[in-house]
Scaffold this active site. Structure first.
Site, PDB file in Angstrom:
ATOM      1  N   LYS A   1      -0.343  -1.040  13.782  1.00 56.18           N
ATOM      2  CA  LYS A   1      -1.971  -1.232  13.384  1.00 56.18           C
ATOM      3  C   LYS A   1      -1.584  -2.369  11.400  1.00 56.18           C
ATOM      4  CE  LYS A   1      -1.744   3.655  11.917  1.00 56.18           C
ATOM      5  NZ  LYS A   1      -2.012   5.211  12.476  1.00 56.18           N
TER       6      LYS A   1
ATOM      7  N   ARG B   1     -11.273  14.796  12.506  1.00 55.51           N
ATOM      8  CA  ARG B   1     -12.169  13.017  12.438  1.00 55.51           C
ATOM      9  C   ARG B   1     -12.381  12.486  13.501  1.00 55.51           C
ATOM     10  NH1 ARG B   1      -6.808  10.145   9.518  1.00 55.51           N
ATOM     11  NH2 ARG B   1      -6.349   9.876  12.406  1.00 55.51           N
TER      12      ARG B   1
ATOM     13  N   TYR C   1       0.836  -4.760 -22.003  1.00 55.76           N
ATOM     14  CA  TYR C   1      -1.019  -4.880 -22.391  1.00 55.76           C
ATOM     15  C   TYR C   1      -0.718  -3.081 -23.366  1.00 55.76           C
ATOM     16  CZ  TYR C   1      -2.629  -8.166 -19.551  1.00 55.76           C
ATOM     17  OH  TYR C   1      -3.230  -9.024 -19.092  1.00 55.76           O
TER      18      TYR C   1
ATOM     19  N   MET D   1      -0.967  -7.451 -13.609  1.00 59.98           N
ATOM     20  CA  MET D   1      -1.270  -8.256 -11.864  1.00 59.98           C
ATOM     21  C   MET D   1      -0.412  -9.051 -11.114  1.00 59.98           C
ATOM     22  SD  MET D   1      -4.484 -10.624 -11.440  1.00 59.98           S
ATOM     23  CE  MET D   1      -5.678  -9.171 -11.722  1.00 59.98           C
TER      24      MET D   1
HETATM   25  C1  LIG Z   1      -1.338   5.455  12.976  1.00 62.32           C
HETATM   26  C2  LIG Z   1      -0.932   6.906  14.071  1.00 62.32           C
HETATM   27  C3  LIG Z   1      -0.338   6.701  14.787  1.00 62.32           C
HETATM   28  C4  LIG Z   1       1.402   6.548  13.728  1.00 62.32           C
HETATM   29  O1  LIG Z   1       1.251   7.199  12.956  1.00 62.32           O
HETATM   30  P1  LIG Z   1       3.368   7.807  11.277  1.00 62.32           P
HETATM   31  O2  LIG Z   1       2.919   8.718  11.242  1.00 62.32           O
HETATM   32  O3  LIG Z   1       3.164   6.076  11.229  1.00 62.32           O
HETATM   33  O4  LIG Z   1       4.660   7.460  12.632  1.00 62.32           O
HETATM   34  C5  LIG Z   1       0.029   7.303  15.674  1.00 62.32           C
HETATM   35  N1  LIG Z   1      -0.904   8.334  16.646  1.00 62.32           N
HETATM   36  C6  LIG Z   1      -1.956   7.811  15.637  1.00 62.32           C
HETATM   37  C7  LIG Z   1      -3.178   8.176  16.430  1.00 62.32           C
HETATM   38  C8  LIG Z   1      -2.546   6.875  14.504  1.00 62.32           C
HETATM   39  O5  LIG Z   1      -3.363   6.836  14.169  1.00 62.32           O
END
Ligand SMILES: *Cc1c(COP(=O)(O)O)cnc(C)c1O
Length: 357
Positions: free
Chosen positions: A34, A130, A254, A302
């Site tokens: 992801k 969640r 800055y 930046m």
């Molecule tokens: C992001 C995620 C993972 C992976 O988590 P890591 O800590 O990056 O290994 C696994 N399961 C779910 C449901 C996630 O949202």
């Protein structure tokens, strides 16, 4: 010379880290890609892992569609699930597997005539509060799906709220809840993210879900040794573009945050917060420069930052610098900036070009 700032992604290490996850967890693994593979490039990483991974996990439909367009054929699990009935059409069209974490999503599946490609993935809420079904909704869902779609695989997953520490005891209550909720159900299970794969061997299931560790980063607190021989996949590199001497009392950047206490040789690096380097990096944060380290001097802007080269005579215009990677641990840098390696890698690559290998 064009702007020398780039992200390097070492795919060999990605594959090594995956093998490490396999060694620890066993079973099947969903490689979590992801957020553009945590900033490392989802398509590139998924293609590199495709010969080894049984499946992939993403957050959104768009991310899933991107993997399909790139020719990924394994199951692709949508961790955030669907937002509407219309999404389900897309999920089916792209042959994705949406996690069912709300009773209405289960209901919608029950109204369909065909089951999803990767079977059903149901999420149980083990304490994160969640997403996820409670025990009675979970049991009802398994029962209903089984009756409507006999023979279709059902996987029950959970995501731990305390998986990034090295104090595994905190996970015990969640594991107990999960075991209770799934007891007697003949389902596959999926529990462990990186933190649990690395530090909580009690929580093994049929499917592991490593994310961060694939990229060579350990979710444990900074200062703890990196476990299992993980090696970072990403480095952010640039070169010194300009150097200049400033007098005692002169300030740099800055707000005049850095004030020279001695005649100082200042180097300018064309990398800033638009490139993903955190603006909150404190004065003195180390930047790797060849065999040396040079301290940040002045506020990160930046698309530039400045370092003090006075004590590093070998470092000069054109010297390659590493903002994070092997020399400068991204976890330590993130800690100094009040954030996590997760956030820094995800934000990177927006503005920089990426080279592999
Ligand atoms: C992001 C995620 C993972 C992976 O988590 P890591 O800590 O990056 O290994 C696994 N399961 C779910 C449901 C996630 O949202």
């Amino acid at each position: 010379m064009s702007r020398p700032t780039s992200i390097h992604v070492n795919l060999e290490r990605l594959c090594e880290n995956f093998r490490c996850a396999r060694r620890l967890h066993g079973g099947s693994l969903l490689a979590v890609v992801k957020a553009n593979a945590y900033g490392h490039g989802a398509v590139t990483c998924a293609r590199a892992l495709a010969p080894q991974a049984e499946g992939f996990a993403v957050a959104t439909l768009e991310e899933g569609a991107e993997l399909r367009a790139a020719g990924i054929t394994q199951p692709v699990v949508l961790l955030e699930g669907i937002f509407s009935a219309a999404d389900l059409e897309q999920v089916r069209h792209q042959a994705l597997t949406a996690v069912l974490h709300q009773p209405w999503q289960v209901q919608l599946q029950l109204e369909q005539e065909v089951s999803p490609v990767g079977g059903f993935w149901l999420k149980f809420d083990s304490g994160m509060h969640r997403l996820g079904l409670n025990e009675s909704d979970l049991r009802r869902a398994v029962d209903q799906l089984r009756r409507k779609f006999p023979g279709v695989a059902v996987t029950v997953m959970t995501h731990f709220a305390h998986a990034d520490g090295v104090h595994p005891g905190v996970l015990d209550p969640a594991l107990t809840l999960f075991r209770q909720a799934t007891q007697g159900l003949s389902v596959q299970t999926s529990l462990a993210n990186s933190g649990a794969i690395l530090g909580y061997p009690e929580a093994r299931g049929d499917w592991g879900r490593p994310g961060l560790m694939l990229y060579g980063l350990d979710p444990a607190a900074p200062g703890q040794p990196v476990r299992a021989g993980l090696r970072p996949v990403m480095s952010l590199r640039s070169r010194i573009m300009v150097e200049r001497w400033v007098k005692t009392g002169d300030s740099v950047g800055y707000g005049g945050l850095f004030q020279a206490r001695r005649p100082s040789r200042i180097g300018v690096i064309p990398c800033g917060y638009a490139d993903g380097y955190p603006r909150t990096a404190p004065q003195g944060t180390w930047v790797g420069a060849g065999e040396d380290f040079v301290p940040l001097a002045g506020r990160v802007s930046m698309d530039m930052l400045t370092v003090d080269l006075t004590d590093a005579p070998r470092v000069t215009v054109g010297t390659e610098v590493e903002l994070w990677g092997d020399q400068v641990s991204i976890s330590t840098l993130a800690h100094c900036c009040g954030t996590l390696a997760y956030e820094l890698v995800c934000r990177a690559q927006r503005a920089v070009r990426c080279t592999e290998g």
